[in-house]
Design an enzyme around this catalytic site. Structure first.
Site, PDB file in Angstrom:
ATOM      1  N   LYS A  14       0.830  -1.211   0.000  1.00 46.15           N
ATOM      2  CA  LYS A  14       0.000   0.000   0.000  1.00 46.15           C
ATOM      3  C   LYS A  14       0.867   1.266   0.000  1.00 46.15           C
ATOM      4  CE  LYS A  14      -2.434  -0.740   3.778  1.00 46.15           C
ATOM      5  NZ  LYS A  14      -1.946  -2.054   4.222  1.00 46.15           N
ATOM      6  N   ARG A  89      -9.962   0.968   9.113  1.00 48.93           N
ATOM      7  CA  ARG A  89      -9.509  -0.397   9.411  1.00 48.93           C
ATOM      8  C   ARG A  89     -10.633  -1.222  10.036  1.00 48.93           C
ATOM      9  NH1 ARG A  89      -3.852   0.539   9.119  1.00 48.93           N
ATOM     10  NH2 ARG A  89      -2.669  -0.971  10.272  1.00 48.93           N
ATOM     11  N   ARG A 128      12.456  -9.043   5.240  1.00 50.41           N
ATOM     12  CA  ARG A 128      12.957  -7.663   5.265  1.00 50.41           C
ATOM     13  C   ARG A 128      14.051  -7.488   6.303  1.00 50.41           C
ATOM     14  NH1 ARG A 128       8.227  -3.303   4.533  1.00 50.41           N
ATOM     15  NH2 ARG A 128       8.043  -3.570   6.775  1.00 50.41           N
ATOM     16  N   ARG A 160      13.602  -6.278  12.146  1.00 49.90           N
ATOM     17  CA  ARG A 160      12.731  -5.532  13.075  1.00 49.90           C
ATOM     18  C   ARG A 160      11.652  -6.426  13.676  1.00 49.90           C
ATOM     19  NH1 ARG A 160      10.547  -0.650   9.709  1.00 49.90           N
ATOM     20  NH2 ARG A 160       8.753  -1.807  10.435  1.00 49.90           N
ATOM     21  N   ARG A 171      -0.669  -9.524  12.996  1.00 50.76           N
ATOM     22  CA  ARG A 171      -1.225  -8.398  12.221  1.00 50.76           C
ATOM     23  C   ARG A 171      -2.165  -8.923  11.134  1.00 50.76           C
ATOM     24  NH1 ARG A 171       3.779  -5.202  10.292  1.00 50.76           N
ATOM     25  NH2 ARG A 171       2.314  -3.667   9.534  1.00 50.76           N
TER      26      ARG A 171
END
Ligand code: AMP
Length: 215
Positions: A14, A89, A128, A160, A171
């Protein structure tokens, strides 16, 4: 007028797609995630209120984000339109947004739903690595660094907490429970456009452009 919403699970791209859409259409990007992170960093009362929810990968309460967005939408740069990224959301957030826009004689024009399956999202996000020295973001599979724990600049690479598999799955769970019902909600309103979010950013960009116009 371009009153747009970009909808999709974490890792769907996004943020990446939002950046070129706002440039092409000359409208501001309104990212509640960015606004909340800035408030948290600045240590404002709002940031302090949001902090614990964000760290746990949970949603910040509706009334907090709704107030934040309503205030932002009243600013002059939103007159030609806006792109909401990461908001709404939940169904109550979507309802509050609709009411706020109606008060100003506006309504959502298009909701772009970027669709990517969960396993691909976990792969994208968990690979990542962020450089602790220059902040460059690498990806172990798609944009590999010189070594798994070292950046080209020599800095150490960090995995992270946000990008660890357990947090990602949490999530995604929150997304499926609370946010994905918005797809049917906006479909009923006749404003939903689905876009296949698999593949490289440029490939997805072409598909998004067919829906929103622009380059
Ligand atoms: P994002 O960068 O959009 O993934 O947002 C990061 C975090 O900020 C989320 O995990 C939530 O804790 C919070 N957040 C962002 N947008 C919203 C929203 N519309 N409603 C509730 N919480 C949000």
């Amino acid at each position: 007028m371009h009153d747009l919403i970009l909808l999709g699970p974490p890792g769907a791209g996004k943020g990446t797609q939002a950046r070129w859409i706002v440039e092409a259409l000359g409208i501001p990007q309104i990212s509640t995630g960015d606004m909340l992170r800035a408030a948290r960093k600045a240590g404002t009362p709002l940031g302090k209120q949001a902090d614990a929810f964000m760290t746990a990968g949970k949603l910040v309460p509706d009334e907090v984000v709704v107030g934040l967005v309503a205030e932002r939408l009243r600013e002059a740069d939103c007159t030609p339109g806006f792109l909401l990224d990461g908001f709404p959301r939940t169904i109550p957030q979507a309802g509050a947004l609709g009411e706020e826009l109606a008060r100003h004689g506006r309504k959502i024009g298009t909701v772009v739903a970027i669709e990517v399956d969960d396993e691909a999202l976990v792969k994208r996000l968990s690979g990542r690595r962020t450089c602790t020295a220059c902040n460059r973001i690498w990806h172990l599979a798609f944009d590999p660094p010189p070594s798994p724990d070292r950046c080209a600049c020599g800095g150490a690479l960090l995995h992270r907490d946000d990008d660890k598999e357990e947090t990602i799955r949490n999530r995604l769970r929150v997304y499926h429970e609370q946010t994905s019902p918005l797809i049917a909600y906006y479909e009923r309103q006749g404003v939903l456009r689905r876009v296949d979010g698999s593949g490289a950013p440029d490939v997805v960009r072409k598909r998004v452009a067919e829906v929103v116009g622009g380059k």
